[in-house]
Scaffold this motif. Sequence first.
Motif, PDB file in Angstrom:
ATOM      1  N   TYR A   1       0.850  -1.183   0.000  1.00  0.00           N
ATOM      2  CA  TYR A   1       0.000   0.000   0.000  1.00  0.00           C
ATOM      3  C   TYR A   1       0.884   1.231   0.000  1.00  0.00           C
ATOM      4  CZ  TYR A   1       0.715  -0.174   5.090  1.00  0.00           C
ATOM      5  OH  TYR A   1       1.263  -0.218   6.341  1.00  0.00           O
TER       6      TYR A   1
ATOM      7  N   GLY B   1      -0.329   0.163  12.105  1.00  0.00           N
ATOM      8  CA  GLY B   1      -0.533  -0.648  10.917  1.00  0.00           C
ATOM      9  C   GLY B   1      -1.086  -2.002  11.303  1.00  0.00           C
TER      10      GLY B   1
ATOM     11  N   ILE C   1       1.553   4.316   1.565  1.00  0.00           N
ATOM     12  CA  ILE C   1       1.274   4.989   2.833  1.00  0.00           C
ATOM     13  C   ILE C   1       1.188   6.508   2.655  1.00  0.00           C
ATOM     14  CG2 ILE C   1       3.669   5.229   3.629  1.00  0.00           C
ATOM     15  CD1 ILE C   1       2.653   4.147   6.351  1.00  0.00           C
TER      16      ILE C   1
ATOM     17  N   LEU D   1      -5.212   2.397   6.707  1.00  0.00           N
ATOM     18  CA  LEU D   1      -4.012   1.640   6.348  1.00  0.00           C
ATOM     19  C   LEU D   1      -4.251   0.143   6.495  1.00  0.00           C
ATOM     20  CD1 LEU D   1      -1.185   3.771   8.000  1.00  0.00           C
ATOM     21  CD2 LEU D   1      -1.668   3.558   5.557  1.00  0.00           C
TER      22      LEU D   1
END
Length: 194
Positions: A16, A144, A18, A185
């Motif tokens: 991903y 996370g 961030i 996230l």
Amino acid sequence: MAWARDLFGTAAANRYDIRAIAHPWVRHLAEETGESAIFSAVRGDETVCLLREDGAFPIRSHVLYEGVRFPLGVVSAGIAVLAFLPDREIDQFLATHDLTETYGQTHAEPEIRRRLEKTRQCGWSLNAGHIVPGSWGMAATVFGPGERPVGALTLTGIETRMRAERQPGLGALLLKSAHTLSSELQRSRKMKER
């Protein structure tokens, strides 16, 4: 720009981006408060500033800028992250890092531990001019997958803009934004892993 390669490589490995996910929250904090808002990511034993947006207030602190690194335990982002690591990791970090050599006695282990405890109590950290007198920062941890700290959202400004009467409101806004960013996230990573 080796730091950028390392961080983007880490982000790609985690599947991903961030920076893209954090950017709206950094902008929101800057617009809402008038202060400079920052997202810093954890990289080993450091936090690295990835994003910065300046608010409308004309006097700014420039201690944090994109690309700058600080050890955990230094600046509000480093305190916010370190506070929510497991106790064993905190003990190991403090046993192997003498922050006073570079940052002075305000970063001696007992002082750091007091800041960590206060951060755990209220949820957000405060840097009351420990790097540059008059330049203050507040930060909330971003988590996370596995509820592990991956970074922090920070507001920085001059001392008169971060006095005690304003801190609860700024802290609440940081915590709400960090909580939502953490959820985004975690959701993004789960979607990419499908």
